[in-house]
Each structure stands twice: as structure tokens, then as C-alpha cells.
Design a protein around this motif. Sequence first.
Motif, PDB file in Angstrom:
ATOM      1  N   VAL A  39       0.852  -1.188   0.000  1.00 36.06           N
ATOM      2  CA  VAL A  39       0.000   0.000   0.000  1.00 36.06           C
ATOM      3  C   VAL A  39       0.888   1.239   0.000  1.00 36.06           C
ATOM      4  CG1 VAL A  39      -1.795   1.273   1.237  1.00 36.06           C
ATOM      5  CG2 VAL A  39      -1.804  -1.237   1.248  1.00 36.06           C
ATOM      6  N   GLY A  40       0.647   2.144  -0.952  1.00 40.45           N
ATOM      7  CA  GLY A  40       1.517   3.300  -1.111  1.00 40.45           C
ATOM      8  C   GLY A  40       2.807   2.867  -1.774  1.00 40.45           C
ATOM      9  N   SER A  41       2.679   2.147  -2.894  1.00 38.53           N
ATOM     10  CA  SER A  41       3.831   1.458  -3.482  1.00 38.53           C
ATOM     11  C   SER A  41       4.800   2.384  -4.196  1.00 38.53           C
ATOM     12  CB  SER A  41       3.357   0.363  -4.445  1.00 38.53           C
ATOM     13  OG  SER A  41       2.418   0.864  -5.377  1.00 38.53           O
ATOM     14  N   GLY A  42       4.447   3.654  -4.400  1.00 38.34           N
ATOM     15  CA  GLY A  42       5.380   4.616  -4.957  1.00 38.34           C
ATOM     16  C   GLY A  42       5.959   4.159  -6.280  1.00 38.34           C
ATOM     17  N   GLU A  43       7.275   4.271  -6.411  1.00 34.87           N
ATOM     18  CA  GLU A  43       7.948   3.879  -7.644  1.00 34.87           C
ATOM     19  C   GLU A  43       8.345   2.405  -7.663  1.00 34.87           C
ATOM     20  OE1 GLU A  43       9.748   8.230  -8.937  1.00 34.87           O
ATOM     21  OE2 GLU A  43      10.833   7.004  -7.475  1.00 34.87           O
ATOM     22  N   GLY A  44       7.861   1.646  -6.665  1.00 31.23           N
ATOM     23  CA  GLY A  44       7.904   0.205  -6.769  1.00 31.23           C
ATOM     24  C   GLY A  44       9.006  -0.539  -6.068  1.00 31.23           C
ATOM     25  N   GLY A  45       9.857   0.131  -5.295  1.00 33.24           N
ATOM     26  CA  GLY A  45      11.014  -0.539  -4.704  1.00 33.24           C
ATOM     27  C   GLY A  45      10.669  -1.755  -3.869  1.00 33.24           C
ATOM     28  N   ALA A  73       6.539   2.784 -11.515  1.00 34.99           N
ATOM     29  CA  ALA A  73       6.764   1.475 -10.907  1.00 34.99           C
ATOM     30  C   ALA A  73       6.630   0.369 -11.943  1.00 34.99           C
ATOM     31  CB  ALA A  73       5.785   1.265  -9.763  1.00 34.99           C
ATOM     32  N   ARG A  74       5.626   0.478 -12.807  1.00 36.87           N
ATOM     33  CA  ARG A  74       5.432  -0.524 -13.861  1.00 36.87           C
ATOM     34  C   ARG A  74       6.662  -0.586 -14.773  1.00 36.87           C
ATOM     35  NH1 ARG A  74       0.870   1.115 -15.445  1.00 36.87           N
ATOM     36  NH2 ARG A  74      -0.416  -0.481 -14.455  1.00 36.87           N
ATOM     37  N   ARG A  75       7.197   0.574 -15.102  1.00 37.63           N
ATOM     38  CA  ARG A  75       8.382   0.624 -15.955  1.00 37.63           C
ATOM     39  C   ARG A  75       9.594   0.017 -15.234  1.00 37.63           C
ATOM     40  NH1 ARG A  75       7.896   5.516 -17.244  1.00 37.63           N
ATOM     41  NH2 ARG A  75       9.322   6.472 -15.758  1.00 37.63           N
ATOM     42  N   ALA A  76       9.759   0.348 -13.952  1.00 32.87           N
ATOM     43  CA  ALA A  76      10.886  -0.186 -13.187  1.00 32.87           C
ATOM     44  C   ALA A  76      10.792  -1.698 -13.047  1.00 32.87           C
ATOM     45  CB  ALA A  76      10.946   0.470 -11.810  1.00 32.87           C
ATOM     46  N   ALA A  77       9.570  -2.205 -12.843  1.00 32.97           N
ATOM     47  CA  ALA A  77       9.392  -3.651 -12.723  1.00 32.97           C
ATOM     48  C   ALA A  77       9.749  -4.338 -14.026  1.00 32.97           C
ATOM     49  CB  ALA A  77       7.954  -3.965 -12.326  1.00 32.97           C
ATOM     50  N   GLY A  78       9.348  -3.729 -15.137  1.00 32.90           N
ATOM     51  CA  GLY A  78       9.691  -4.299 -16.431  1.00 32.90           C
ATOM     52  C   GLY A  78      11.185  -4.366 -16.639  1.00 32.90           C
ATOM     53  N   GLU A  79      11.871  -3.302 -16.242  1.00 30.78           N
ATOM     54  CA  GLU A  79      13.328  -3.270 -16.395  1.00 30.78           C
ATOM     55  C   GLU A  79      14.007  -4.297 -15.494  1.00 30.78           C
ATOM     56  OE1 GLU A  79      14.193   0.772 -15.513  1.00 30.78           O
ATOM     57  OE2 GLU A  79      13.563   1.529 -17.489  1.00 30.78           O
ATOM     58  N   ALA A  80      13.375  -4.574 -14.338  1.00 30.65           N
ATOM     59  CA  ALA A  80      13.948  -5.530 -13.391  1.00 30.65           C
ATOM     60  C   ALA A  80      13.512  -6.959 -13.687  1.00 30.65           C
ATOM     61  CB  ALA A  80      13.539  -5.152 -11.967  1.00 30.65           C
ATOM     62  N   GLY A  81      12.611  -7.138 -14.647  1.00 34.09           N
ATOM     63  CA  GLY A  81      12.096  -8.470 -14.947  1.00 34.09           C
ATOM     64  C   GLY A  81      11.204  -9.021 -13.859  1.00 34.09           C
ATOM     65  N   ALA A  82      10.535  -8.121 -13.094  1.00 38.99           N
ATOM     66  CA  ALA A  82       9.672  -8.528 -11.987  1.00 38.99           C
ATOM     67  C   ALA A  82       8.213  -8.419 -12.400  1.00 38.99           C
ATOM     68  CB  ALA A  82       9.929  -7.653 -10.761  1.00 38.99           C
TER      69      ALA A  82
END
Length: 219
Positions: free
Chosen positions: A60-66, A91-100
Motif C-alpha cells: 500500500v503506497g507502493s510509490g515507484e515500486g522498490g 513502478a510498472r516501468r521499473a518492474a519491467g526493467e527488473a524483470g519482476a
Amino acid sequence: MSAHEHHGHDHGDGPHRHSGDEAADWDASYADSEQRWSGRPNAQLVAELDGHAPGTALDVGSGEGGDAIWLAQRGWTVTGLDLSPVAVERARRAAGEAGASVEWVAADIAGNPLPGRTFDLVAGHYLALRRDTASTAIGAMLDAVAPGGTLLVVGHGAEHRATALEHGFDPDDYLQPADFAAALGDGWAIEVDETRQRADAADESSHHVSDVVLRARRA
């Protein structure tokens, strides 16, 4: 900027407008910088859950996804929820870059955006949930914890109050871990309720040297 994600809309760094459209205010606040947080998971999430058997999680309050990305990389099935569509897209973009693989939802937890869904972990770090408008968020978060599941709420230690006031925010206007603890009734067991020194306090520039950590388990 903190050395960690501080994704839960840190009181000391948030929007000052309170226009009544908090999502728009947070979008504007995120737009002030290309990346607001570090992308690393919050220290207390790692302390509490590193090595924990994975399950389903709601951040909750996931921000940029860390935090959500960290959990997903350790086998959790994660839903990241944030009021700000700008934050969710980052966050969606960061997850994609991290393969998560993470499910991202742009919504206010107080509006019960995931009716009927429960999770083995419901976590919120440094939540900017205003006491006068978002007290229903406590009920929504507690209801989202599955039987046998865990609630983890982390807030700033008392020394952060002066910094928050300098930025025009009174922490007493926002829900704190103690408010969640007070709302726990029969069927809940508090496992951790303490103020904990941050291991990275020496690296901090925001005078944030301790955290209030609440971890409770639902029967």
C-alpha cells in the motif's frame, strides 16, 4: 532524498497543496523529479521479510515500486497500490526493467479498491493517510489480510517530527502505526511493536534515524 524507497508518500517531502484531489497533488509532486526515490526496498521490509516464505502481498503506497519489486524477485505474488497514476506508471516501468512481475493498481486504499481480495502480507511504509479523511483505510487494510497473514506498518520515529513540521506537515494529522495497533481486536496477535534504530542512519540526510515498526498476525 533518503537512501531508501520511502515510497509511502513521506510527510516531509509530499505535496503542500491539499487541493482536495490528492491523486493530482501527488502526480504533480512526482512530476517535480524524474525519479523521486532510490528504487531500493525499505530497510524494515527487508529486516522483517528477508528469507520469509513467499505468498501473496499487497504493498500500500507502493510509490515507484522498490518494495513491490523486491518482494516479487523473492517469489511473492505482489499487488502494488498507489494513489498516484504517475508513480504507478514509473513502478510498472521499473518492474519491467527488473524483470519482476507485479500487478499495479492506481487507487486510494480508503476506497476499498480490491473488494473481497485478501493477501498473506499487507504492508505500508510511511503512509500519508490523513486522519480526517482516510481513517477508513485502516479497516480496508485490516480486511485485506488473509487468515494467518501479516500486517506490517512502518512509520517515522519521533525525531522526524521537527523535519515534517518544517515542511508544513504535522505527523499528528496522519495515521501512524499506533493507530493501526489500536484498531486490532480479537483475532490479531501483535508480534512486533517497537521503535527501531535505522542501520543506515549515518547515511541519512533527512534526520530520519529511527522507525516505528508494527507487525501483527491475523488468526
